[in-house]
Design a protein around this motif. Structure first.
Motif, PDB file in Angstrom:
ATOM      1  N   SER A   1      -8.339  10.564  -2.181  1.00  0.00           N
ATOM      2  CA  SER A   1      -8.196   9.114  -2.266  1.00  0.00           C
ATOM      3  C   SER A   1      -7.739   8.685  -3.651  1.00  0.00           C
ATOM      4  CB  SER A   1      -9.545   8.454  -1.946  1.00  0.00           C
ATOM      5  OG  SER A   1      -9.518   7.074  -2.227  1.00  0.00           O
ATOM      6  N   SER A   2      -7.018   7.566  -3.695  1.00  0.00           N
ATOM      7  CA  SER A   2      -6.659   6.971  -4.982  1.00  0.00           C
ATOM      8  C   SER A   2      -7.901   6.476  -5.714  1.00  0.00           C
ATOM      9  CB  SER A   2      -5.680   5.814  -4.772  1.00  0.00           C
ATOM     10  OG  SER A   2      -6.269   4.818  -3.945  1.00  0.00           O
ATOM     11  N   ARG A   3      -9.013   6.365  -5.004  1.00  0.00           N
ATOM     12  CA  ARG A   3     -10.287   5.932  -5.589  1.00  0.00           C
ATOM     13  C   ARG A   3     -11.101   7.123  -6.091  1.00  0.00           C
ATOM     14  NH1 ARG A   3     -12.582   2.637  -0.545  1.00  0.00           N
ATOM     15  NH2 ARG A   3     -14.519   2.849  -1.752  1.00  0.00           N
ATOM     16  N   PHE A   4     -10.527   8.318  -6.070  1.00  0.00           N
ATOM     17  CA  PHE A   4     -11.268   9.524  -6.450  1.00  0.00           C
ATOM     18  C   PHE A   4     -11.835   9.400  -7.865  1.00  0.00           C
ATOM     19  CE2 PHE A   4     -11.822  13.653  -8.340  1.00  0.00           C
ATOM     20  CZ  PHE A   4     -12.378  14.423  -7.329  1.00  0.00           C
ATOM     21  N   SER A   5     -13.083   9.909  -8.007  1.00  0.00           N
ATOM     22  CA  SER A   5     -13.712   9.918  -9.321  1.00  0.00           C
ATOM     23  C   SER A   5     -14.689  11.073  -9.392  1.00  0.00           C
ATOM     24  CB  SER A   5     -14.445   8.600  -9.582  1.00  0.00           C
ATOM     25  OG  SER A   5     -15.109   8.620 -10.829  1.00  0.00           O
ATOM     26  N   ASN A   6     -14.700  11.762 -10.528  1.00  0.00           N
ATOM     27  CA  ASN A   6     -15.643  12.844 -10.767  1.00  0.00           C
ATOM     28  C   ASN A   6     -16.050  12.781 -12.236  1.00  0.00           C
ATOM     29  OD1 ASN A   6     -16.658  15.445 -11.679  1.00  0.00           O
ATOM     30  ND2 ASN A   6     -16.009  16.279  -9.715  1.00  0.00           N
TER      31      ASN A   6
ATOM     32  N   LEU B   1      -8.324  10.581 -10.337  1.00  0.00           N
ATOM     33  CA  LEU B   1      -7.572  11.663  -9.710  1.00  0.00           C
ATOM     34  C   LEU B   1      -6.513  12.225 -10.651  1.00  0.00           C
ATOM     35  CD1 LEU B   1      -7.143  13.317  -7.145  1.00  0.00           C
ATOM     36  CD2 LEU B   1      -5.522  11.567  -6.366  1.00  0.00           C
ATOM     37  N   ALA B   2      -5.845  11.366 -11.405  1.00  0.00           N
ATOM     38  CA  ALA B   2      -4.794  11.840 -12.319  1.00  0.00           C
ATOM     39  C   ALA B   2      -5.384  12.753 -13.399  1.00  0.00           C
ATOM     40  CB  ALA B   2      -4.090  10.642 -12.959  1.00  0.00           C
ATOM     41  N   GLN B   3      -6.592  12.467 -13.835  1.00  0.00           N
ATOM     42  CA  GLN B   3      -7.223  13.296 -14.867  1.00  0.00           C
ATOM     43  C   GLN B   3      -7.831  14.573 -14.286  1.00  0.00           C
ATOM     44  OE1 GLN B   3      -9.828  10.050 -15.993  1.00  0.00           O
ATOM     45  NE2 GLN B   3      -8.804   9.799 -17.971  1.00  0.00           N
ATOM     46  N   TRP B   4      -8.263  14.519 -13.048  1.00  0.00           N
ATOM     47  CA  TRP B   4      -8.957  15.659 -12.431  1.00  0.00           C
ATOM     48  C   TRP B   4      -7.993  16.646 -11.781  1.00  0.00           C
ATOM     49  CZ3 TRP B   4      -9.623  17.145  -7.199  1.00  0.00           C
ATOM     50  CH2 TRP B   4     -10.662  18.061  -6.958  1.00  0.00           C
ATOM     51  N   TRP B   5      -6.868  16.169 -11.252  1.00  0.00           N
ATOM     52  CA  TRP B   5      -5.986  16.999 -10.445  1.00  0.00           C
ATOM     53  C   TRP B   5      -5.399  18.201 -11.196  1.00  0.00           C
ATOM     54  CZ3 TRP B   5      -5.718  17.792  -5.569  1.00  0.00           C
ATOM     55  CH2 TRP B   5      -4.634  18.466  -5.022  1.00  0.00           C
ATOM     56  N   PRO B   6      -5.076  18.099 -12.469  1.00  0.00           N
ATOM     57  CA  PRO B   6      -4.535  19.284 -13.158  1.00  0.00           C
ATOM     58  C   PRO B   6      -5.442  20.502 -13.072  1.00  0.00           C
ATOM     59  CG  PRO B   6      -4.125  17.334 -14.472  1.00  0.00           C
ATOM     60  CD  PRO B   6      -4.997  16.904 -13.331  1.00  0.00           C
TER      61      PRO B   6
END
Length: 464
Positions: free
Chosen positions: A381-386, A391-396
């Protein structure tokens, strides 16, 4: 609270409880008129009220919207329920049964022992006092307490009447045999127990998970939960739906027990111990909810139970009931569902919902196994958070991991799926991710949400 006040409050509570039972019997049988009055001298008020319990309509009433069944309070029914209740509550019901059979002296022996074992159990003290009175004279009014004394404690009495009403519902409205709350789509064998809390009824239900290990993909994942405990409990002073720190509300959602706390390290307020849960969970964080320190815990040494709404947001049980939980549940693997009102169904009613979601999860597993980054990213989701990363920071991290390992077959083992429906339709998913040729892998937890008729992941992380 003084002993005299405790006696007064307990008197009115039991009177209210038995009056509700009598009223229920009247409605079931269509009775009315002077002959139905319970304000008579012979037989005793307590004896007559319990006789009404035994005479409640034998025919089963229609199921309530929650899926619970309204049952008559026959001795056989009560004997089925008592093993699941808190020990003190079950013992009190046993005393009621003896009274209904006219065995007042036997009931007095049990009541005497009950109040010795639990000196702060107000209902038990009242029944014990009336049984003592019955040895000398009929009891016209439970507790024989002057009205002026009752009026002096009206606020406490109102609270105790509500406690009595909820305890009564726990006896008369029961889950049908084999039924489970709708949140439990499937549970892995590692979750040896599960907890479901119905805030509207002040009840905590403890289940044993009877599902064996799943050895092949075709094995049935249908939940197989046995109800083994049914306890009275209290929630926050301001009710439920916790949103912010200090609002004195109990959160709603799917949680897991994270640890156990030693009572020696806790103030007396928390009783014999505490079981913290993972509030705020990732869905709570998405919604901007704040606060912490939500526990299942016991009562202070000078109390047996607390009012239905009495805590700072925690779930509070009697110390004996909490001790049973402490002996039974495991940390990290025991789910705790807290709902405004539980909905009960037979497990096969959840099969279609589970099968549809498993299809989505299988598609995610296949994309990850193949290392198809473009397809895999579509599941998030575009709402992803961890932990504050979007998502942009986590996906790499995902890209680096899959490029380093390359395509490899991954298996999903020991799957648990819990459903939470409110303004959103969400799934809390826990499983072992094991690569081909390996015996062990990592345990993942994902939170999925249905957005625009698609399931997407808004949280993913490894758990210990």
């Amino acid at each position: 609270m003084s002993r005299r006040t405790t006696w007064v409050l307990g008197a009115v509570v039991v009177a209210a409880l038995l009056a509700v039972w009598v009223n229920s019997a009247r409605q079931d049988r269509g009775l009315s008129g002077a002959s139905d009055s319970i304000d008579t001298a012979e037989p005793s008020l307590l004896n007559q009220a319990m006789a009404r319990v035994q005479d409640t309509a034998r025919s089963q009433l229609p199921a309530s919207p929650s899926g619970l069944q309204t049952n008559s309070l026959t001795p056989a029914r009560l004997d089925e329920v008592k093993p699941m209740l808190g020990q003190a509550e079950a013992r009190l019901i046993g005393i009621y049964q003896l009274i209904s059979q006219g065995r007042h002296r036997d009931a007095l022996v049990l009541a005497d022992q009950l109040v010795k074992d639990h000196p702060n159990f107000q209902l038990a003290h009242l029944v014990h006092g009336d049984l003592l009175s019955l040895q000398a004279r009929p009891v016209r009014q439970l507790g024989d307490v002057p009205d002026t004394k009752a009026l002096a404690a009206s606020q406490q009495l109102s609270t105790l009447r509500e406690e009595s009403r909820r305890r009564l519902l726990a006896l008369t409205e029961r889950p049908p045999a084999g039924s489970i709350p709708t949140q439990f789509l499937t549970l892995a064998p590692q979750s040896r127990h599960a907890i479901a809390i119905d805030a509207s009824r002040s009840r905590l239900y403890l289940f044993e998970n009877l599902n064996p290990a799943r050895s092949s993909p075709g094995d049935n994942r249908q939940p197989n939960l046995k109800l083994v405990g049914d306890f009275y409990m209290s929630v926050g002073l301001s009710g439920i739906e916790k949103a912010v720190e200090g609002d004195k509300r109990t959160p709603l959602g799917v949680y897991y027990i994270t640890s156990t706390l030693n009572p020696a390290d806790l103030p007396d307020l928390y009783g014999v111990g505490a079981l913290p849960i993972n509030y705020p969970n990732p869905l709570d964080v998405q919604r901007g909810k704040t606060g912490s320190g939500i526990w299942l815990h016991g009562t202070p040494s000078d109390q047996f139970v607390r009012a239905p709404q009495a805590s700072d947001g925690c779930v509070v049980l009697s110390n004996p009931d909490l001790e049973r939980l402490l002996r039974t549940v495991q940390i990290r693997t025991t789910p705790v569902v807290i709902a405004p009102e539980l909905q009960w169904v037979q497990p096969d009613a959840l099969s279609q919902d589970l099968a549809q979601f498993e299809g989505v999860l299988e598609a995610w597993r296949r994309s990850r196994s193949e290392g198809n980054l473009a397809e895999l990213k579509g599941f998030y989701s575009s709402r992803f958070s961890n932990q504050g990363r979007d998502l942009a920071q986590w996906w790499p991290r995902v890209e680096n991991e899959l490029r380093s390992t390359g395509p490899r077959q991954l298996a999903i083992k020991d799957l648990s799926v819990l459903r939470w429906n409110d303004t959103d339709d969400t799934r809390v998913v826990t499983f072992g991710e094991v690569a081909a040729g390996q015996n062990r892998g990592v345990t993942k937890r994902q939170y999925w949400i249905r957005e625009n008729d698609r399931w997407t992941i808004f949280f993913e992380g490894n758990i210990g």
